[in-house]
Design a protein around this motif. Structure first.
Motif, PDB file in Angstrom:
ATOM      1  N   SER A 116      -2.366  -8.097 -10.338  1.00 16.32           N
ATOM      2  CA  SER A 116      -3.372  -8.936  -9.700  1.00 16.32           C
ATOM      3  C   SER A 116      -4.688  -8.181  -9.518  1.00 16.32           C
ATOM      4  O   SER A 116      -5.749  -8.802  -9.394  1.00 16.32           O
ATOM      5  CB  SER A 116      -2.870  -9.444  -8.345  1.00 16.32           C
ATOM      6  OG  SER A 116      -2.678  -8.373  -7.433  1.00 16.32           O
ATOM      7  N   MET A 117      -4.626  -6.858  -9.517  1.00 13.49           N
ATOM      8  CA  MET A 117      -5.831  -6.036  -9.466  1.00 13.49           C
ATOM      9  C   MET A 117      -6.150  -5.448 -10.849  1.00 13.49           C
ATOM     10  O   MET A 117      -7.299  -5.423 -11.282  1.00 13.49           O
ATOM     11  CB  MET A 117      -5.652  -4.892  -8.457  1.00 13.49           C
ATOM     12  CG  MET A 117      -6.817  -3.893  -8.427  1.00 13.49           C
ATOM     13  SD  MET A 117      -8.336  -4.556  -7.740  1.00 13.49           S
ATOM     14  CE  MET A 117      -7.976  -4.353  -5.977  1.00 13.49           C
ATOM     15  N   VAL A 118      -5.121  -4.994 -11.533  1.00 13.69           N
ATOM     16  CA  VAL A 118      -5.283  -4.337 -12.830  1.00 13.69           C
ATOM     17  C   VAL A 118      -4.445  -5.104 -13.856  1.00 13.69           C
ATOM     18  O   VAL A 118      -3.264  -4.807 -14.055  1.00 13.69           O
ATOM     19  CB  VAL A 118      -4.826  -2.864 -12.773  1.00 13.69           C
ATOM     20  CG1 VAL A 118      -5.225  -2.131 -14.041  1.00 13.69           C
ATOM     21  CG2 VAL A 118      -5.385  -2.153 -11.556  1.00 13.69           C
ATOM     22  N   LEU A 134      -3.949  -9.699  -1.927  1.00 19.11           N
ATOM     23  CA  LEU A 134      -2.975 -10.737  -2.240  1.00 19.11           C
ATOM     24  C   LEU A 134      -2.898 -10.949  -3.754  1.00 19.11           C
ATOM     25  O   LEU A 134      -3.871 -10.701  -4.466  1.00 19.11           O
ATOM     26  CB  LEU A 134      -3.373 -12.041  -1.545  1.00 19.11           C
ATOM     27  CG  LEU A 134      -3.404 -11.983  -0.007  1.00 19.11           C
ATOM     28  CD1 LEU A 134      -3.875 -13.314   0.557  1.00 19.11           C
ATOM     29  CD2 LEU A 134      -2.039 -11.614   0.558  1.00 19.11           C
ATOM     30  N   PRO A 135      -1.724 -11.404  -4.247  1.00 19.18           N
ATOM     31  CA  PRO A 135      -0.589 -11.889  -3.471  1.00 19.18           C
ATOM     32  C   PRO A 135       0.384 -10.778  -3.075  1.00 19.18           C
ATOM     33  O   PRO A 135       0.493  -9.763  -3.766  1.00 19.18           O
ATOM     34  CB  PRO A 135       0.097 -12.849  -4.444  1.00 19.18           C
ATOM     35  CG  PRO A 135      -0.165 -12.237  -5.786  1.00 19.18           C
ATOM     36  CD  PRO A 135      -1.555 -11.649  -5.699  1.00 19.18           C
ATOM     37  N   ASP A 159       6.374   2.561  -8.051  1.00 20.69           N
ATOM     38  CA  ASP A 159       6.643   2.207  -6.657  1.00 20.69           C
ATOM     39  C   ASP A 159       5.860   0.993  -6.170  1.00 20.69           C
ATOM     40  O   ASP A 159       6.077   0.539  -5.044  1.00 20.69           O
ATOM     41  CB  ASP A 159       6.339   3.405  -5.744  1.00 20.69           C
ATOM     42  CG  ASP A 159       7.302   4.555  -5.979  1.00 20.69           C
ATOM     43  OD1 ASP A 159       8.471   4.273  -6.311  1.00 20.69           O
ATOM     44  OD2 ASP A 159       6.892   5.718  -5.846  1.00 20.69           O
ATOM     45  N   ALA A 160       4.958   0.480  -6.982  1.00 22.15           N
ATOM     46  CA  ALA A 160       4.224  -0.740  -6.635  1.00 22.15           C
ATOM     47  C   ALA A 160       4.700  -1.856  -7.560  1.00 22.15           C
ATOM     48  O   ALA A 160       4.748  -1.672  -8.782  1.00 22.15           O
ATOM     49  CB  ALA A 160       2.723  -0.529  -6.789  1.00 22.15           C
ATOM     50  N   PRO A 161       5.080  -3.019  -7.026  1.00 25.49           N
ATOM     51  CA  PRO A 161       5.578  -4.113  -7.871  1.00 25.49           C
ATOM     52  C   PRO A 161       4.554  -4.514  -8.933  1.00 25.49           C
ATOM     53  O   PRO A 161       3.356  -4.557  -8.667  1.00 25.49           O
ATOM     54  CB  PRO A 161       5.808  -5.249  -6.874  1.00 25.49           C
ATOM     55  CG  PRO A 161       5.977  -4.592  -5.548  1.00 25.49           C
ATOM     56  CD  PRO A 161       5.097  -3.378  -5.598  1.00 25.49           C
ATOM     57  N   SER A 181      -0.529   2.891  -5.281  1.00 26.31           N
ATOM     58  CA  SER A 181       0.707   3.277  -5.968  1.00 26.31           C
ATOM     59  C   SER A 181       1.954   3.058  -5.112  1.00 26.31           C
ATOM     60  O   SER A 181       3.071   3.059  -5.638  1.00 26.31           O
ATOM     61  CB  SER A 181       0.632   4.746  -6.377  1.00 26.31           C
ATOM     62  OG  SER A 181       0.451   5.564  -5.230  1.00 26.31           O
ATOM     63  N   ASP A 182       1.783   2.856  -3.800  1.00 24.80           N
ATOM     64  CA  ASP A 182       2.942   2.706  -2.911  1.00 24.80           C
ATOM     65  C   ASP A 182       2.524   1.899  -1.677  1.00 24.80           C
ATOM     66  O   ASP A 182       2.380   2.446  -0.587  1.00 24.80           O
ATOM     67  CB  ASP A 182       3.457   4.090  -2.507  1.00 24.80           C
ATOM     68  CG  ASP A 182       4.784   4.027  -1.777  1.00 24.80           C
ATOM     69  OD1 ASP A 182       5.419   2.951  -1.785  1.00 24.80           O
ATOM     70  OD2 ASP A 182       5.176   5.036  -1.172  1.00 24.80           O
TER      71      ASP A 182
END
Length: 296
Positions: A205-207, A147-148, A197-199, A129-130
């Motif tokens: 790319s994960m979810v 990544l990325p 808070d996470a781009p 989340s951050d």
């Protein structure tokens, strides 16, 4: 002879091609030709035989290559010893990781400590989340992130870990009978919302937000930490994709980890704040590059 000219000569002696030498050293082909011509005029002897089809070393060139390579190797070894002495003066790098990733990174940490006696690594925890704040505030020197990573103020270094993905599902979820999951299954469930808070590009790319067939993947409820995610999954509120590392070191009650058979492998790389670049960070990155990625 300047050090750059020595580098150009030795690279050309290895490549035997002016174009490849220029490309490898990120200089123009004219710069390579000028450096070699200047060396030959100074020495009064040809170092290379050139034809329209090939470049070869002359006998003098072969001998000079051997002499200069030995000298350059000694110079690099001396600089490495001096750098190792400086890095070994009690310098500790704070390395941010997810969960138990630090255990998987033991080969890298052991190699770094062996190469730079006195230098050390301490692990700190980061959350999906951050992922970047601890780097930007200086709490962490380096983070290991999937990544990325495309942040203008961050440098992405060597890949240190590679591995697959799993889907965390409630123990009584219908998917558990199948034993595996697919990305299409995500559209039939909610996944965790990791917050603002996470781009978005990094989270997706994960979810992902949509399945390979284009179906929307619903998000929510919100969670900040790994353990919050597992608690929500165990309570039956959602499912959530994770790196397979989660399944290796965690057996939470009420949660089953299923391999996602069609998800691309994850790559995890060293990442640090560009303005905080230092000899110790570069030394860790070089150690990681020499070691190569660790397969989970």
């Amino acid at each position: 002879m300047e050090l750059r000219d020595i580098e150009i000569f030795l690279t050309l002696a290895e490549e035997l091609h002016f174009g490849r030498t220029a490309e490898r050293l990120h200089v123009s082909q004219a710069r390579v030709s000028q450096a070699i011509g200047r060396q030959e005029r100074r020495l009064g002897v040809a170092l290379f035989d050139r034809t329209s089809r090939r470049v070869t070393l002359t006998p003098v060139g072969r001998r000079l290559r051997e002499d200069l390579q030995q000298a350059l190797d000694l110079l690099k070894a001396g600089l490495a010893r001096a750098e190792a002495a400086g890095l070994g003066a009690g310098r500790t790098l704070r390395l941010g990781v997810f969960g138990h990733a630090g255990h998987e990174l033991r080969p890298l940490v052991d190699a770094f400590r062996a190469r730079y006696p006195g230098a050390d690594v301490q692990f700190g925890e980061i959350y999906g989340s951050d992922p970047f704040t601890a780097l930007r505030t200086g709490e962490h020197d380096v983070n290991v992130l999937w990544l990325p990573v495309a942040e203008p103020d961050l440098t992405v270094g060597p890949t240190v870990l590679t591995g697959g993905r799993v889907l965390a599902v409630p123990a009584d979820h219908p998917l558990t009978e199948r034993g595996t999951a697919s990305l299409e299954d995500l559209a039939d469930n909610h996944v965790v919302d990791l917050g603002p808070d996470a781009p978005e590009y990094w989270v997706t790319s994960m979810v992902p937000t949509r399945t390979p067939l284009g179906r929307r993947i619903p998000r929510g409820p919100a969670a900040r930490t790994f353990h919050e995610i597992l608690s929500l999954v165990a309570a039956g509120h959602c499912v959530h994709p994770l790196g397979e590392l989660a399944a290796r070191y965690n057996r939470p009650p009420g949660v089953v980890f299923l391999p996602i058979r069609d998800a691309p492998a994850l790559q995890w790389a060293l990442t640090w704040r560009s303005t905080a670049d230092s000899p110790s960070i570069r030394a860790l990155a070089q150690t990681a590059a020499d070691l190569g990625p660790i397969s989970m």
